[in-house]
Design an enzyme around this catalytic site. Structure first.
Site, short mmCIF file in Angstrom:
data_model
loop_
_atom_site.label_atom_id
_atom_site.label_comp_id
_atom_site.label_asym_id
_atom_site.label_seq_id
_atom_site.Cartn_x
_atom_site.Cartn_y
_atom_site.Cartn_z
N THR A 1 0.78 -1.20 -0.16
CA THR A 1 -0.05 -0.11 -0.05
C THR A 1 0.82 1.27 -0.08
O THR A 1 0.68 2.19 -0.75
CB THR A 1 -0.93 0.10 1.16
OG1 THR A 1 -1.85 -1.12 1.26
CG2 THR A 1 -1.70 1.25 1.28
N CYS A 2 1.77 1.20 0.88
CA CYS A 2 2.61 2.57 1.18
C CYS A 2 3.11 3.01 -0.19
O CYS A 2 3.10 4.17 -0.57
CB CYS A 2 3.67 2.31 2.13
SG CYS A 2 5.12 3.45 1.90
N GLU B 1 -16.51 15.20 8.37
CA GLU B 1 -16.16 14.26 9.30
C GLU B 1 -17.13 14.01 10.53
O GLU B 1 -17.79 14.85 11.05
CB GLU B 1 -14.80 15.37 10.05
CG GLU B 1 -14.41 14.62 11.39
CD GLU B 1 -13.92 13.17 11.41
OE1 GLU B 1 -13.16 12.78 10.50
OE2 GLU B 1 -14.43 12.29 12.04
N SER C 1 -12.42 8.20 2.92
CA SER C 1 -11.11 8.15 3.65
C SER C 1 -11.57 7.88 5.14
O SER C 1 -11.28 8.69 6.02
CB SER C 1 -10.10 9.04 3.25
OG SER C 1 -11.17 10.39 3.77
N HIS D 1 21.26 28.92 12.21
CA HIS D 1 20.34 30.14 11.96
C HIS D 1 20.76 30.67 10.77
O HIS D 1 21.79 30.86 10.52
CB HIS D 1 20.78 31.29 13.05
CG HIS D 1 20.04 32.50 12.82
ND1 HIS D 1 18.59 32.91 13.18
CD2 HIS D 1 20.54 33.56 12.16
CE1 HIS D 1 18.44 34.02 12.87
NE2 HIS D 1 19.57 34.54 12.23
P1 NAD Z 1 -8.32 7.70 10.11
O1 NAD Z 1 -8.74 6.64 11.24
O2 NAD Z 1 -6.85 8.39 10.37
O3 NAD Z 1 -9.22 8.74 9.98
C1 NAD Z 1 -10.52 8.52 9.44
C2 NAD Z 1 -11.63 9.56 9.84
O4 NAD Z 1 -12.76 9.38 9.39
C3 NAD Z 1 -11.61 9.60 11.34
O5 NAD Z 1 -11.45 10.95 11.76
C4 NAD Z 1 -13.12 9.18 11.66
O6 NAD Z 1 -13.74 9.70 12.65
C5 NAD Z 1 -13.84 9.55 10.24
N1 NAD Z 1 -14.82 8.76 9.77
C6 NAD Z 1 -14.98 7.36 9.97
N2 NAD Z 1 -16.22 7.14 9.77
C7 NAD Z 1 -17.01 8.01 9.20
C8 NAD Z 1 -18.12 8.56 8.39
N3 NAD Z 1 -19.02 7.39 8.33
N4 NAD Z 1 -18.58 9.55 8.09
C9 NAD Z 1 -17.43 10.47 8.27
N5 NAD Z 1 -16.11 10.30 8.93
C10 NAD Z 1 -16.12 9.29 9.15
O7 NAD Z 1 -8.02 6.82 8.69
P2 NAD Z 1 -7.65 7.36 7.40
O8 NAD Z 1 -7.43 8.97 7.32
O9 NAD Z 1 -8.33 6.74 6.45
O10 NAD Z 1 -6.08 6.62 7.25
C11 NAD Z 1 -6.04 5.11 7.54
C12 NAD Z 1 -4.79 5.02 8.26
O11 NAD Z 1 -3.70 5.23 7.44
C13 NAD Z 1 -4.84 5.57 9.49
O12 NAD Z 1 -4.33 4.65 10.41
C14 NAD Z 1 -3.81 6.70 9.06
O13 NAD Z 1 -3.03 6.96 10.45
C15 NAD Z 1 -2.86 6.00 8.15
N6 NAD Z 1 -2.24 7.25 7.29
C16 NAD Z 1 -1.17 7.93 7.82
C17 NAD Z 1 -0.86 8.84 7.03
C18 NAD Z 1 0.35 9.87 7.59
O14 NAD Z 1 0.38 9.79 8.67
N7 NAD Z 1 0.69 10.77 6.84
C19 NAD Z 1 -1.39 9.15 5.81
C20 NAD Z 1 -2.38 8.29 5.25
C21 NAD Z 1 -2.78 7.28 6.07
#
Ligand code: NAD
Length: 475
Positions: free
Chosen positions: A48-49, A210, A274, A454
């Site tokens: 995935t990454c 959200e 997402s 700096h």
């Molecule tokens: P996440 O869990 O970080 O966020 C999902 C969000 O969706 C949450 O805030 C949640 O409250 C919301 N949500 C859930 N169901 C919902 C609904 N029905 N309607 C509206 N909002 C809803 O998940 P993600 O952003 O999909 O990422 C997946 C994983 O991948 C996570 O663990 C994340 O940390 C990781 N990831 C990290 C990075 C990074 O750190 N740069 C980048 C991409 C992904």
């Protein structure tokens, strides 16, 4: 079905199932320690990454950054005009970066004589792994040890199944035929904020829906506030406490998204879902092993990532730990050290580095102010804004801050650093000092001794810590 191995054999020191960051890191690190490793992957090495996550997401964010730079070039006296984004070229560049990195991992594995099996692996009792090749062939290999690293897949909301064009998850996002005029992003976590930021900078009108009361729920409140203000400037509408109940595709493209409590549906060209990722174990574990899977689908492990089956470990997104590639790397290294009998320390999940690459970027390690207080700490906090930092002024990127949370000593002075939280320009590249401070359990007085170059963005961390000693320079 196999490639790379020195000779044809079917018993290995380690069999790794899954070729993403958890699996390929285990293979590379194990092979570098002299172990004979097999790596089983039915799709592309890199997981995935590399193919559907971190790398393509950051590559497209860089295109967005170039658009911003060109837009603001006039402020520097450079007269240019960004006429349009040639999306085909953008996607081609993204793919070139992905392919080059994938080639790099493949040659590292080859050089270390890791045997790659191009098929789907299933763990049976006795550390027997049955393989179903992508060409239909079948094979069986065995390992002294096995590491399960089968990863995760995007979670989907019922009624919002991806179709690849109007409704997408991160699996489809990187192949969008064009930048939409407008988009609804469901879920304001890391993926949602990165995609929203990219699309808005590329010219789309974006709405984030959200469900929780705030976006980036894991971040310190001060950090989230800065992101919200910056998103507002980009024209991103953020709606929290929003629940979606379905959508009706429009004739001629796009769809109408129903949000609970709204009189009218939201019209949009694209819906990005997402809302998290689910662990992937389907078909990976046959009956009769001691590996157990939780109700939420994660493989259950102890603090050294050992499963319930002797000599079988599990790492990465398939276990219930932060879904970050660098955490998968850390778990892979820990598992290999455990296999080698080196008694590694357990990964400290409360203090791993987090990096979110939306604009402005977010990076943190350790306690937020709220979580430190909830954990019972008496805290002292220092906050400094990039607006006062010389390098940020030079860059023209002054939104953001650094926040350091330290434990309050009995004499009232700031002691051990509990958390470092950053939002602003290139903070994902600046966190390392803060990460080290938190994980070294360094005190404010110790870190304040260190000199920052700096002018640099990194000075803001130095200033924030210095201010906690009770004296300061610019802060
Ligand atoms: P996440 O869990 O970080 O966020 C999902 C969000 O969706 C949450 O805030 C949640 O409250 C919301 N949500 C859930 N169901 C919902 C609904 N029905 N309607 C509206 N909002 C809803 O998940 P993600 O952003 O999909 O990422 C997946 C994983 O991948 C996570 O663990 C994340 O940390 C990781 N990831 C990290 C990075 C990074 O750190 N740069 C980048 C991409 C992904």
């Amino acid at each position: 079905m196999s490639e790379n191995g020195a000779d044809n054999h079917n018993h290995f020191d380690i069999v790794v199932i899954g070729g993403g960051p958890g699996g390929y890191a285990a293979a590379l690190y194990g092979a570098s320690a002299g172990l004979d490793v097999a790596l089983v992957e039915y799709d592309k090495i890199g997981g995935t990454c590399l193919h559907r996550g971190c790398i393509p997401a950051k590559e497209l964010l860089e295109t967005a950054a170039i658009v911003r730079t060109v837009k603001h070039a006039g402020n520097f006296g450079v007269v240019v005009e960004a006429k349009s984004v040639d999306w085909a070229v953008t996607l081609e560049r993204k793919q070139t970066v992905v392919d080059r990195l994938a080639g790099g991992v493949a040659s590292l594995l080859k050089n270390r004589k890791v045997t790659i099996f191009n098929g789907f692996g299933t763990l049976h009792p006795g550390r027997v792994v049955k393989l179903k090749g992508v060409d239909g062939s079948e094979d069986t290999i065995t390992g002294e040890t096995v590491i399960l690293a089968s990863g995760s897949t995007p979670r989907v909301i019922p009624g919002f199944e991806p179709d690849g064009t109007t409704v997408v998850t991160s699996d489809e996002f990187f192949h969008l035929p064009q930048v939409p005029a407008n988009a609804v992003v469901i879920g304001g976590g890391a993926i949602g904020c990165e995609f929203a930021s990219t699309l808005a900078d590329l010219g789309a009108k974006v709405t984030i829906l959200e469900a929780l009361p705030k976006i980036l729920p894991g971040c310190d409140d001060d950090v989230t506030r800065v992101v919200l203000q910056a998103f507002k400037k980009k024209g991103i509408e953020v709606r929290t406490g929003a629940a979606v109940s379905g959508h009706e595709p429009r004739a001629g493209g796009g769809t109408l998204v129903r949000v609970d409590g709204d009189a009218a549906p939201l019209e949009t060209d694209l819906v990005v879902v997402s809302v998290g990722r689910s662990p992937f174990t389907q078909g990976v574990i046959a009956d009769g092993t001691g590996v157990s899977v939780s109700e939420r689908g994660h493989i259950e492990v102890d603090q050294l990532c050992r499963t319930g089956e002797p000599q079988v470990w599990a790492v990465g997104d398939v276990i219930n730990t932060p879904q970050l590639a660098h955490v998968a790397y850390a778990e892979a290294i820990m598992a290999i050290k455990d296999i080698l009998g080196e008694e590694p320390p357990a990964v400290d999940y409360d203090r791993v580095p987090w990096a979110i690459y939306c604009h402005p970027e977010v990076a943190f390690a350790g306690h937020s102010e709220k979580s430190a207080k909830e954990a019972g700490y008496d805290v002292v906090v220092s906050k400094h804004r990039f607006a006062g930092n010389s390098r940020a002024q030079i860059l023209g990127e002054t939104d953001g801050l650094v926040k350091v949370i330290a434990e309050k000593n009995p004499d009232g002075r700031a002691g051990r650093i509990l958390g470092v939280h950053m939002v602003g320009p290139w903070v994902t590249e600046q966190l390392s000092g803060g990460y080290l401070a938190v994980n070294w359990e360094a005190t404010v007085d110790e870190v304040a001794q260190f000199i920052q170059p700096h002018p640099s963005l990194g000075e803001l961390f130095g200033e924030s810590v210095l201010a906690l000693t009770g004296r300061s320079l610019h802060g």
